[in-house]
Write a protein that holds these residues in place. Structure first.
Motif, PDB file in Angstrom:
ATOM      1  N   UNK A 125    -100.869 -76.073  15.056  1.00 46.95           N
ATOM      2  CA  UNK A 125    -101.626 -77.208  15.604  1.00 46.95           C
ATOM      3  C   UNK A 125    -102.301 -77.986  14.482  1.00 46.95           C
ATOM      4  N   UNK A 132     -99.761 -85.842  11.584  1.00 47.54           N
ATOM      5  CA  UNK A 132    -100.031 -87.074  12.344  1.00 47.54           C
ATOM      6  C   UNK A 132    -100.963 -87.988  11.549  1.00 47.54           C
ATOM      7  N   UNK A 157     -97.907 -74.758  22.309  1.00 50.72           N
ATOM      8  CA  UNK A 157     -98.577 -76.036  22.574  1.00 50.72           C
ATOM      9  C   UNK A 157     -98.321 -76.988  21.392  1.00 50.72           C
ATOM     10  N   UNK A 161     -96.226 -80.530  21.171  1.00 48.34           N
ATOM     11  CA  UNK A 161     -96.915 -81.763  20.762  1.00 48.34           C
ATOM     12  C   UNK A 161     -96.245 -82.394  19.541  1.00 48.34           C
ATOM     13  N   UNK A 164     -93.048 -83.986  20.750  1.00 50.17           N
ATOM     14  CA  UNK A 164     -93.328 -85.137  21.621  1.00 50.17           C
ATOM     15  C   UNK A 164     -93.748 -86.348  20.801  1.00 50.17           C
ATOM     16  N   UNK A 165     -94.571 -86.102  19.788  1.00 48.20           N
ATOM     17  CA  UNK A 165     -95.060 -87.212  18.963  1.00 48.20           C
ATOM     18  C   UNK A 165     -94.144 -87.511  17.782  1.00 48.20           C
TER      19      UNK A 165
ATOM     20  N   UNK B  52    -103.956 -90.196  21.201  1.00 49.47           N
ATOM     21  CA  UNK B  52    -102.967 -89.117  21.158  1.00 49.47           C
ATOM     22  C   UNK B  52    -103.001 -88.303  22.447  1.00 49.47           C
ATOM     23  N   UNK B  53    -102.060 -88.595  23.302  1.00 48.13           N
ATOM     24  CA  UNK B  53    -101.927 -87.817  24.539  1.00 48.13           C
ATOM     25  C   UNK B  53    -101.113 -86.565  24.233  1.00 48.13           C
ATOM     26  N   UNK B  54    -101.631 -85.420  24.609  1.00 47.60           N
ATOM     27  CA  UNK B  54    -100.924 -84.166  24.327  1.00 47.60           C
ATOM     28  C   UNK B  54    -100.655 -83.350  25.583  1.00 47.60           C
ATOM     29  N   UNK B  61    -104.810 -79.229  21.319  1.00 53.14           N
ATOM     30  CA  UNK B  61    -105.481 -80.490  21.002  1.00 53.14           C
ATOM     31  C   UNK B  61    -106.617 -80.260  20.008  1.00 53.14           C
TER      32      UNK B  61
END
Lengths: 284, 312
Positions: A125, A132, A157, A161, A164-165, B52-54, B61
């Motif tokens: 994470x 990012x 998770x 993410x 997705x990003x 930033x939608x997670x 997050x």
């Protein structure tokens, strides 16, 4: 890559293994197995791939490294010391009161450490967030994860993410040595098929022998494996790689040398260093 | 904002962040499927590249926010209070606290303001657990003006912050003023008792003080929108002057502002301290106003508890 350069990297990895044994000698114990299995990858990152400056550890737009499996901290300390981030004499403080080398890395104690990792399942994470935040700067983020820690749900998770990003400036190396403290990962909590899982989450995945410098370098040369996707290197490694009597044993996860074990380990590593020094000279 | 207006805390918070983000491009907003309902709709529209939608992954997050903060961003992550404090607690402790990252967690629908959704959605331990993270600032603004000014102070403060806001429309209690982290405000002076209140309970504490006055009891009322670090100087001064302190909060009686005040005064100025909050149980479910009354956190209940504490 030329043979001599490759051999030099292998030699550096064994000199880093020497640094790890130096810390174990100072502290009388440590997370040995994962440090030795992941050291070849860490060496290639710090001595071949990453855009860093040991004299300016906070250099803007530098590449970042973080060790999600923070218990392998001796890998990070060994490589940082070898790369010149701090004096090797600091290695002799491992295990002592107030050391700058705690059993899991602390970014405020040592230059070159980018995150306080060690609680498992956090690193991916943090690495995703770093990547990012560094988008558009050219900087890349590299993480080494453990296979045992994949059972932590928070990894997945982060995996979702990052995909997705479309974070393609992050690369994770899975130090897939197959062992965790209680035994075989596949017996404790199998996360197989690992490569397929990450592919299904949207990562570009490559499997390599993570103790083979040529394969590591080839993987690094191919990054990102796919534009728009985070990259996962499932690196099949050997726990304790380099010390024959400890290799592929769960017992070496956290090693307290007994009797002449440390001397025997040092002898094996020194012999390998000598052989590689000769090989480098011949290749040059 | 006019005194007496009632405003949505989430929209007030979201608008404050959107306004701050206009001038500070380091601000990014994180969402665990929680952005729109945290008042960030304007931010989403105005700054899509910083949003930033997670999805529903509070642990992820929080870690991602930490990583973003290492690159100089100021991530703001607002979601339902228990999910940005309990669910991701180890990430808050290590990735924000231990790593000293400049991330702002905001727990909305805090306390039991998600009254009828049941105890899974109540947060009655967030002050306690968040103030245990070294370096974490804990805020609980008491009205919309403080939500706005606390949002600014939170962003300007370098380091991790947890702020809790409620859900039902909040009455404007104060004129606009600067929010100073770590400082309480004396709302009324009296010599019989000090009442310290924070966050959502202050509106009723003010009414309770008026009820007490009508019964001849004059209290010093301290509004304390910073739960941690404590305004030690003000608390000790009030304790010395009034000899008794009662703390009112929409939180368990253990570990929250009441616990913190008791810890302080036991060493600095030992006086009787009454911690008035929610007993250490999973709170019952029902309409918010009814819950406040049930746990004696409405004006009448606060006044009655104060009289009992004074032996009257």
């Amino acid at each position: 890559m030329k043979e001599a350069e490759l051999l030099r990297l292998e030699l550096t990895a064994y000199r880093c293994r020497r640094n790890i044994l130096r810390m174990i000698e100072a502290g009388h114990h440590g997370h040995f197995g994962g440090s030795f299995s992941s050291i070849d990858i860490a060496t290639a990152l710090y001595f071949y791939k990453m855009n860093i400056d040991p004299a300016n550890p906070k250099m803007e737009h530098r590449d970042r490294f973080l060790l999600s499996a923070g218990h392998k901290c001796m890998t990070q300390y060994a490589v940082l010391a070898e790369r010149g981030y701090f004096d090797k004499a600091v290695l002799d403080t491992y295990g002592s009161l107030g050391t700058k080398l705690p059993g899991h890395p602390d970014m405020y104690k040592l230059p070159g450490v980018e995150a306080n990792t060690g609680a498992l399942g956090h690193g991916l994470s943090i690495a995703t967030g770093m990547a990012l935040g560094l988008r558009g700067t050219g900087a890349k983020v590299y993480a080494i994860m453990g296979d045992g820690e994949l059972a932590e749900g928070s990894n997945w998770e982060a995996a979702a993410a990052a995909a997705h990003h479309k974070v393609d400036n992050v690369t994770a190396f899975l130090d897939n040595n197959g062992l965790q403290i209680s035994g075989r990962v596949t017996d404790v909590m199998s996360m197989e098929p690992i490569a397929e899982k990450f592919r299904a989450f949207g990562w570009a995945v490559r499997e390599i022998d993570g103790n083979d410098m040529r394969q590591i370098v080839d993987a690094l040369d191919s990054l990102p494996f796919e534009a728009g996707k985070p990259s996962m290197v499932v690196a099949h490694t050997v726990k304790g790689k380099g010390v024959s009597f400890l290799e592929d044993t769960a017992a070496c996860h956290f090693w307290t040398p007994k009797g002449d074990e440390l001397e025997r380990a040092k002898a094996e590593i020194e012999a390998k260093i000598s052989a590689l020094e000769t090989a480098v000279k011949e290749a040059e | 904002m006019m005194i007496g207006d009632k405003l949505d805390p989430r929209k007030t918070f979201g608008a404050a962040i959107d306004e701050l983000a206009e001038k500070d491009d380091r601000i990014v907003v994180m969402s665990a499927d929680s952005g729109g309902s945290s008042g960030h709709k304007a931010f989403m529209k105005n700054h899509p590249d910083r949003y930033f939608e997670c999805g529903i992954m509070e642990q992820g997050v929080t870690g991602i926010a930490s990583g973003l903060a290492t690159t100089g961003k100021i991530p703001i992550f607002c979601a339902i209070a228990p999910f940005v404090t309990c669910r991701n607690y180890e990430m808050a402790r290590n990735d924000l606290g231990y790593m000293r990252q400049n991330v702002k967690l905001v727990g909305r629908n805090s306390g039991f303001t998600y009254s009828d959704l049941g105890a899974t959605h109540h947060s009655l331990e967030d002050f306690a657990i968040m103030r245990m993270i070294p370096g974490m600032v804990v805020l609980a603004p008491q009205d919309p003006t403080e939500i706005r000014s606390a949002a600014k102070a939170m962003v300007e403060h370098v380091g991790p912050v947890y702020m809790r806001i409620g859900n039902p429309a909040m009455e404007v209690l104060f004129e606009d003023s600067e929010f100073v982290i770590g400082k309480g405000r004396v709302l009324q002076s009296g010599d019989d008792l000090t009442i310290v209140s924070t966050g959502t309970t202050t509106v009723d504490a003010i009414k309770a003080a008026d009820m007490l006055k009508s019964k001849g009891v004059n209290v010093t009322l301290v509004g304390m929108p910073t739960v941690w670090p404590l305004d030690k100087e003000l608390l000790v001064e009030c304790a010395k002057r009034t000899g008794r302190v009662m703390v009112v909060e929409e939180h368990y009686v253990y570990g929250g502002l009441g616990g913190a005040v008791a810890e302080l005064l036991s060493e600095e100025c030992p006086v009787p301290v009454k911690r008035h909050g929610v007993p250490h149980v999973y709170a019952i479910s029902g309409p918010y106003a009814d819950l406040l009354a049930y746990y004696k956190l409405d004006a009448k209940g606060i006044a009655e508890t104060a009289l009992e504490f004074l032996g009257k």
